[in-house]
Design an enzyme around this catalytic site. Structure first.
Site, mmCIF file in Angstrom:
data_model
loop_
_atom_site.group_PDB
_atom_site.id
_atom_site.type_symbol
_atom_site.label_atom_id
_atom_site.label_comp_id
_atom_site.label_asym_id
_atom_site.label_seq_id
_atom_site.Cartn_x
_atom_site.Cartn_y
_atom_site.Cartn_z
ATOM 1 N N ASP A 1 36.655 12.729 5.660
ATOM 2 C CA ASP A 1 37.251 11.727 4.446
ATOM 3 C C ASP A 1 38.020 12.554 3.520
ATOM 4 O O ASP A 1 39.086 12.294 3.167
ATOM 5 C CB ASP A 1 35.767 11.331 3.778
ATOM 6 C CG ASP A 1 34.972 10.382 4.661
ATOM 7 O OD1 ASP A 1 35.079 10.542 5.671
ATOM 8 O OD2 ASP A 1 34.382 9.471 4.083
ATOM 9 N N ARG B 1 24.222 16.752 -7.242
ATOM 10 C CA ARG B 1 25.432 16.206 -7.564
ATOM 11 C C ARG B 1 25.831 16.595 -8.903
ATOM 12 O O ARG B 1 27.087 17.128 -9.002
ATOM 13 C CB ARG B 1 25.283 14.448 -7.426
ATOM 14 C CG ARG B 1 25.280 13.998 -6.192
ATOM 15 C CD ARG B 1 26.379 14.353 -5.266
ATOM 16 N NE ARG B 1 26.290 14.155 -3.888
ATOM 17 C CZ ARG B 1 26.799 14.701 -2.878
ATOM 18 N NH1 ARG B 1 26.916 15.864 -2.818
ATOM 19 N NH2 ARG B 1 26.694 14.108 -1.512
ATOM 20 N N ASP C 1 26.254 7.938 -5.044
ATOM 21 C CA ASP C 1 26.783 9.381 -5.235
ATOM 22 C C ASP C 1 28.169 9.213 -6.162
ATOM 23 O O ASP C 1 28.557 10.082 -7.086
ATOM 24 C CB ASP C 1 27.076 10.172 -4.078
ATOM 25 C CG ASP C 1 26.141 10.707 -3.433
ATOM 26 O OD1 ASP C 1 25.259 11.181 -4.332
ATOM 27 O OD2 ASP C 1 26.107 11.065 -2.299
ATOM 28 N N SER D 1 25.372 9.208 9.097
ATOM 29 C CA SER D 1 25.877 9.631 7.997
ATOM 30 C C SER D 1 24.767 10.624 7.384
ATOM 31 O O SER D 1 23.653 10.398 7.271
ATOM 32 C CB SER D 1 26.320 8.520 6.936
ATOM 33 O OG SER D 1 26.498 9.033 5.621
#
Lengths: 402, 402, 402, 402
Positions: free
Chosen positions: B16, B97, B126, B178
């Site tokens: 990505d 994060r 996220d 994932s």
């Protein structure tokens, strides 16, 4: 204080309450009625108990089977809150006390007794639980707590006391561990556990197999859940107590449901206990698994708050209070719709929900798939995030502009 | 909207973000700086990542080692609250994060960039966590979220996009699951997990041994805890990250730290994930065990409330808010004194505290023994109970007198 | 997106919704049904409204009287929680939105409409409240929010838009303040209030007398309360709405119920408003006064927590959610027994409960008097305190012994 | 129990503690040290107090001025939480007890005393507050509470007791109301207040003008606030105690700060009191007004939760506990940035913030204006609402599809 004529005693058949009967008669010059609640403590505990009570001097012994009511009306309402005292304890003793005390107090009112008596010690929680229930149900009745009154301070003293009166008693002099059992759990305190740096030994565990000795083969069990209650095991519909009994057997075999904790007692000190709740641990895992599917984020969080509050209320003997009833009403409201099926794996001390489904599930592959256009648009996320973090952005801009 | 000249991208080296680099350059006509945070995702992930970024068109690639800071300043503060999202999830992705986004935003401010970019999808949490941090730290910078903008909708499309531009990429067409990993945990979503009625299979688990294949012999490990942080393993003092790494190895070997849950995302839908947090699960059990000794009843309950609140704040990307800081301040205050030693047993998927001690312990054999006369008097209990249940008694008397 | 044939609009008769009717017809090529909820906004607002709707192009206009239902089923349940948003705001607009939106959505389902429309702006809370209700009641219906779609940006533009279409409209060009009224309250925003350093002027207040101009003579009013609801005023039994109307008159005369606050909107920004809730302020004071007599300490505290939670849920448009229903169930449980009489004094902007009594009162001179021997023994206090502070004592002794 | 040689008594100079001095000497055969805390109870109370103590038999009398420390270190930390016990009570007596008890206990430790004594009655809260502090600070010292021990049951008995010993005392036989005063408040209980159906009469109020007799002209006062503390009055910088004193005068003149409530005591019964807190009421209104500008929605809500918890902890005498310290740490964290100016109007019993501003304000006309394009986009609202109500929509769709 006025003369006491008749007292109803919560009688277990053990050493303490056996001695309490003659002690009450001698010290209060009153008739003693023994009351025995069958809350699933086991047939061995109940066998011949009436005769034993009479032999100790009770004028009558009433035995009441409260097992189904306890599971249906005390345990499940608590479970729908998710209550775990101090994050671990499934409240086995705590949940049994109010139903016992209520039945005892109602019997006393029915029989016209003037007092209620229990055999709880003066350092524990149970005295508060019994007397909290008495205050709510029979506020006029006198409460007698011999352990806070008499001078008998040891098992030896109690045995001597009975022997002097020629009351038969099978209790042994040595009893290392103090235990309490009902359909939901068995607790063990004392002995090696009194030092928190000691590991529990195998004498600390009664019902459950040591996980290290449990079957090498895991086992699956399927539970049907309806509105927050387990209604079937492996497809067979059962009453609440039957479900519990069935799961106790399965759980115990696989060593499920052991905990060893130091907890805060209501009376300000800490104690350490080993608790075994094999079936209960399986039921909790199942209910929580269905909730994962059904409750939205804010509801889930509130259910956790209710559980935290309920854990203290139930532990602290606050069952018969408006606050406890209010919290149970809230939890019951949320439990409507907690319906589905769960497959759980039992293996060497663990229970794990491995499959779950519900017709009320907010999770759904279907939504996830057609979701993009019909229910959820990726671009919505931007707007959501912008507003969700707007206060942060304004605050930070403020700071930069200072 | 003004022209964007320079954007800093949170770059992972995966498919990505590799496609995002050329896409940004083509669509925003801007310079792209790759930013890589080393949060313990593994050496394989980081190997050659700078060259990869440059090959994709980035003008520079900055790699920052945040591992120790993440464990010390993000994970431990969260752990002192006891936060478990929805009762189970140890917040592995959530805690990483804010530190990544903060370092990224600070780099952008330092380099004079005008925008920040991440590769999070539009249905996940996220994006909110990244942008929540951006709003607090760099409120003036534009945020670009390609997954909410572009028309690339599949791995195939991304691979084609890169191939057309002759950008090398080792990603394969098929990727069932994932994943996200850092020093604390690895998560797995998708594939067989999309149906909650499916059991996870062994492909769903990456770090940990299947408990049923784990060693038949249990293992003990001793942790030293100081003010809510583990400072030593089996007597060896270690840094926060070293502790975690050591316990990850031990836990993974024994299958400790697997959970499989359906959770509520912040963006209104549910998702299912398998999480592995071997070391973290051991640390949590150790901290909770010392708390059992040290925290009084009301403090323990408040710590649980803080954990409940913190679990949502951290999950929801609210780290850099006054509320989160307030809650962490409260938890830090309670953690002072959560000091002691714990011995934990690792066995086939379980971790259990079997021994614990603390110089701040409110439990003590000594008190329990001399307690009777010096600190605690049995007769005090009567007074306590009378006042504790006084409102119940008055209410019940009221009812009877009506 | 599929073609829309029929839309039901929440119609107020004001400038905005008058323009929305032709706009919907032109932009969606659909039939427009006007829906008017009578929530006590006043007869002037309702007079000739059907004709006005038809003149604007609506094919029909449905008017529903929701006043009694709103007070009984939306306002009182909220009041039993004690909800005050951010400590001050009596939630006047918030409580009206769900009942309006529900009636509107149900009408749309009955008429087979495909869409729902409201005239709320894109920066406010009301859009969330309407659409939150729509999502729960008519999840399949499309929602149209013209203020988020059209380019009309001022009153002038709206007036021109209507004039071009020769739709009659009595609205004036200048409108300084933005207002919302129902049986419970009237709100005022804008104008001088936009600077928080400005005092409100007399144009900011509509219903209530300026306290400094209110009668010099105070007035007493006696309210009868039953299970958390006011059922009589000065001895006259009344319906919920009649009680409110009566107290609105009395309160307004004495300047009771004005507040001027800056509040956090759900959508991340702050706004400032002046709210007048004369009758509501009197009712709140009365309910709280009876609670003082009836609720025990822990119940009172939980009621306050419920109020805090409910204030956000109601403000945020979460009425039709399981969480809100759960909280209302808890509050309803506590409200049983909140029964009694209160005399309140109204004087120059204040309402004060000066006399109160309840058959469920836990306060009682009688107990206070005979209390010593029968219910309360001074010596009990020592035991209570010793146990209540036992953890503190142990902790302190620990420290000294280090 | 070991012999007591020296006891430190919290001495007020009133009838009760005057009698306690000889009673202690006679019953414990010990030296009595009088300790007087100046917490702003008034100069009349303190005048000649040392001589009075010596005349009663004390061997020494220590007077400590705690006024500034009380306001700075006990009152303001509590105010930053927003604590109002049972929604109304500003905790005047509660906040003074810990600082008095701490100073007393520290004096006792310094002087090598073996016991602490207070004159609180056995039915009240203050005994718990004193002894809770003693347990935390001087856990080894014996506590003597004469009201729980002696047989003196009336003012007459006390006066006789003193007369018999020829100890001079100016106390009168008749004392209808029981009062407690410090810099923050004065409380009144007893007399006509014992029946909740009685209105307070003018004897129930001591410091404040009857609102109906207060000036017809309102008065404005401007307060400067910094990090949750008032630092100036009408532009003049002042110490915390000076601020309070100045505002007490202003508030009292306008009849501000009266409340009349029935509250739940910690010891299980209810009591009724009239409290006057003129300056405190003004300070509270000012702090809340600045918070309206500064705190975001979630922070504001948590501050309210902290206030609720703190109100009970402070009321219940839990000041010196880890829990209370944790809550104060959280509140202190939120109070950073609660900085600004407030203009308040005082008028006939009311205080109202009419102007407010802050450099940390999240409200700003500027944002509201340029907000549309730079910070807030109307279209963001749609995305926000869709995700915000997604769970409701999914649940409702589920129901329809059943």
């Amino acid at each position: 204080m006025s003369k006491i004529n008749k007292v109803v005693l919560a009688y277990s058949g053990g050493l303490d309450t056996s001695a309490i009967i003659p002690w009450l008669k001698e010290n209060y010059d009153c008739e003693v009625i023994a009351f025995v609640a069958d809350v699933g403590q086991g047939e061995a505990e109940l066998e011949g108990i009436e005769a034993k009570a009479i032999a100790s001097g009770a004028s009558a012994c009433y035995i009441e089977d409260l097992k189904e009511e306890m599971v249906a009306d005390y345990i499940y309402p608590t479970l729908t809150t998710g209550a775990l005292y101090e994050g671990k304890y499934l409240l086995g003793t705590s949940m049994a006390r109010p139903i016992i005390a209520k039945a005892q107090a109602e019997l006393a009112l029915k029989l016209g007794a003037d007092a209620l008596c229990h055999g709880c010690t003066g350092k524990g929680n149970d005295q508060v639980r019994f007397e909290g229930a008495f205050a709510a149900i029979a506020p006029n009745l006198k409460v007698i707590a011999p352990w806070r009154e008499w001078n008998l301070r040891s098992r030896e003293a109690l045995l001597d006391y009975l022997a002097e009166r020629q009351i038969p008693c099978t209790a042994s002099l040595e009893k290392i561990y103090s235990r309490d059992a009902n359909a939901w759990h068995i607790s063990t305190e004392g002995g090696v556990l009194e030092n928190t740096w000691n590991q529990p030994n195998e004498l600390c565990w009664v019902w459950t197999t040591d996980p290290e000795q449990a079957p090498d083969q895991s086992e699956l069990v399927t539970l049907g859940v309806e509105n927050g209650r387990v209604i079937s095991v492996d497809g067979v519909a059962m009453s609440p107590y039957q479900v519990l009994k069935t799961l106790n057997d399965k759980g115990a075999k696989h060593g499920v449901g052991r905990i060893d904790i130091v907890e805060n007692r209501l009376v300000g000190m800490k104690s350490r206990g080993c608790y075994e709740t094999p079936g209960g641990t399986i039921i909790m895992e199942a209910l929580r698994a269905v909730e994962q599917l059904v409750l939205d984020k804010e509801s889930f969080m509130f259910r956790e708050e209710l559980g935290l509050k309920a854990s203290h209320l139930v532990y602290d003997g606050r069952w018969f209070t408006p606050l406890c009833q209010s919290i149970l009403a809230a939890a019951d409201s949320l439990a409507q719709g907690v319906t589905g099926d769960v497959v759980l794996k039992l293996y060497k001390g663990q229970v794990t929900a491995v499959q779950k489904r519900s017709t009320n599930s907010l999770y759904s592959e279907e939504f996830a798939t057609f979701g993009e256009d019909e229910v959820y648009d990726h671009s919505h996320a931007e707007g959501f995030i912008r507003l969700y973090s707007l206060a942060s952005r304004i605050r930070a801009l403020n700071e930069k502009n200072k």
